[in-house]
Design a protein around this motif. Sequence first.
Motif, short mmCIF file in Angstrom:
data_model
loop_
_atom_site.label_atom_id
_atom_site.label_comp_id
_atom_site.label_asym_id
_atom_site.label_seq_id
_atom_site.Cartn_x
_atom_site.Cartn_y
_atom_site.Cartn_z
N ALA A 160 -37.45 -99.68 26.94
CA ALA A 160 -37.58 -98.90 26.47
C ALA A 160 -38.57 -98.43 25.61
CB ALA A 160 -35.66 -98.55 26.04
N SER A 161 -38.93 -96.89 25.30
CA SER A 161 -40.30 -96.10 25.03
C SER A 161 -39.29 -96.69 23.56
CB SER A 161 -39.91 -94.70 25.60
OG SER A 161 -40.98 -94.54 24.55
N PHE A 162 -38.51 -95.30 23.03
CA PHE A 162 -38.16 -95.45 22.26
C PHE A 162 -38.49 -96.92 21.01
CE2 PHE A 162 -34.08 -96.93 23.32
CZ PHE A 162 -33.33 -97.14 22.35
N MET A 163 -38.45 -98.07 21.68
CA MET A 163 -38.15 -99.13 20.92
C MET A 163 -39.71 -99.58 20.68
SD MET A 163 -34.69 -100.65 20.95
CE MET A 163 -35.59 -102.16 20.84
N LYS A 164 -40.27 -98.88 20.89
CA LYS A 164 -41.98 -98.69 20.90
C LYS A 164 -42.59 -97.95 19.03
CE LYS A 164 -43.28 -100.42 25.02
NZ LYS A 164 -43.76 -100.23 26.32
N TRP A 165 -41.81 -96.60 19.47
CA TRP A 165 -41.64 -95.76 18.04
C TRP A 165 -42.00 -96.68 16.89
CZ3 TRP A 165 -37.52 -91.26 19.13
CH2 TRP A 165 -37.85 -91.19 20.55
N ARG A 166 -42.89 -96.36 15.60
CA ARG A 166 -42.59 -96.26 13.88
C ARG A 166 -41.61 -94.89 13.46
NH1 ARG A 166 -48.73 -99.17 13.94
NH2 ARG A 166 -48.56 -100.46 16.02
N PHE A 167 -41.72 -95.64 12.27
CA PHE A 167 -41.47 -94.50 11.56
C PHE A 167 -42.65 -93.30 11.53
CE2 PHE A 167 -41.08 -92.22 7.28
CZ PHE A 167 -39.69 -91.65 7.02
N GLY A 168 -43.72 -93.70 11.28
CA GLY A 168 -44.38 -92.48 11.16
C GLY A 168 -44.38 -91.15 12.71
N ASP A 169 -44.50 -92.31 13.96
CA ASP A 169 -44.10 -91.45 14.94
C ASP A 169 -42.64 -90.29 15.22
OD1 ASP A 169 -46.10 -92.71 16.58
OD2 ASP A 169 -44.77 -94.67 17.03
N VAL A 170 -42.10 -90.99 14.59
CA VAL A 170 -40.57 -89.62 13.88
C VAL A 170 -40.79 -88.97 13.24
CG1 VAL A 170 -38.23 -89.67 12.69
CG2 VAL A 170 -39.35 -91.35 14.22
N LEU A 171 -41.51 -89.05 12.34
CA LEU A 171 -42.10 -87.94 11.48
C LEU A 171 -42.85 -86.86 12.04
CD1 LEU A 171 -42.21 -89.95 7.63
CD2 LEU A 171 -40.72 -88.31 8.53
N GLY A 172 -44.10 -87.62 12.87
CA GLY A 172 -44.23 -86.57 13.94
C GLY A 172 -43.74 -85.91 14.81
N VAL A 173 -42.80 -85.93 15.02
CA VAL A 173 -42.31 -85.25 15.99
C VAL A 173 -41.78 -83.90 15.22
CG1 VAL A 173 -40.12 -85.12 17.55
CG2 VAL A 173 -41.22 -87.16 17.85
N VAL A 174 -41.13 -84.73 14.13
CA VAL A 174 -40.66 -82.99 13.52
C VAL A 174 -42.42 -82.43 12.57
CG1 VAL A 174 -39.89 -82.62 11.10
CG2 VAL A 174 -39.39 -84.29 12.54
N ARG A 175 -43.10 -82.95 12.88
CA ARG A 175 -44.33 -82.59 12.37
C ARG A 175 -45.40 -81.45 13.03
NH1 ARG A 175 -49.72 -85.28 9.33
NH2 ARG A 175 -50.74 -82.30 8.76
N TYR A 176 -45.03 -82.00 14.33
CA TYR A 176 -45.63 -81.16 15.68
C TYR A 176 -45.37 -80.59 16.62
CZ TYR A 176 -49.64 -83.86 13.47
OH TYR A 176 -51.16 -84.80 13.04
#
Length: 291
Positions: free
Chosen positions: A49-65
């Motif tokens: 699954a795609s979300f299994m490859k997410w990192r903490f920085g990716d999650v913060l990037g969603v909110v930021r960008y």
Amino acid sequence: MNGDGPPSALKSRHTSKKLNGVVNGVANGIKDVGGMKKKGGGDGLLGNASFMKWRFGDVLGVVRYHPVPCAFALSLLFFMGVEYTLRMIPPSSQPFDLGFVATVHLHRLLASRPNLNTLLAGLNTVFVLVQTSYILWTWLIEGRPRATISALFMFTFRGILGYSTQLPLPEGFLGSGVDFPVGNVSFFLFYSGHVAASVIASLDMKRMQRWELAWMFDTLNILQVVRLLSTRGHYTIDLVVGIGAGILFDSLAGKYVESKKIADAKTNGTTYETFFTSLKQLNCRTQYEVL
């Protein structure tokens, strides 16, 4: 014959190694497939699954960008809570309309001053005639049919939807004989043709870079929305959907006109690129873009 012996033996050994390599490769492939099946059986689809490859920085990037989709996600959760806890309006009651609540004081003012209501209704009718004249002008005088086609699309679908679900006239409706449609005749509530036609005209003005006229139309349209809410001539949903309908049918009309231009270009034995280039050579680029 003895001279042919060693090469045959070497060839035989070489062939045997190749066969062994193929067999081993197939065996390894089967093991890999078996491992994948085993892994799939254990982890299921979540393993890839795609979300299994997410990192903490990716999650913060969603909110930021992507702050707008994140805000929509929060609003979704909020309105889910509101929707599931709100008591529904009983069939015997008038619909609840937030726009009516916001304009309750203006409604009382117009109800107490019928002459003022008549004056504003007459000004609204003038505004409708102006926007209709502009839309027809773009086609009959300037030769640009997009706004007219958009208005035809819009009013056709308004008639279909308005007839399909006929909303009750809001309680406290302040009608006027000079309001459009003139004569206190019946009309469809959903959606507002007043607002949609004004949006169509404004979008055409902006394409033509008639900015002052466009901003004037937008301002008058806002005032028109306030007046319609104050007189209970439309529900809030009629006006909001009217804005969306104006934008939607302007876009559809643009696609329709563009498709006709491409079809005409192919009929004349030219490609789309050649046709577009010829327009630029004839200094007609602005006319092509606004159509």
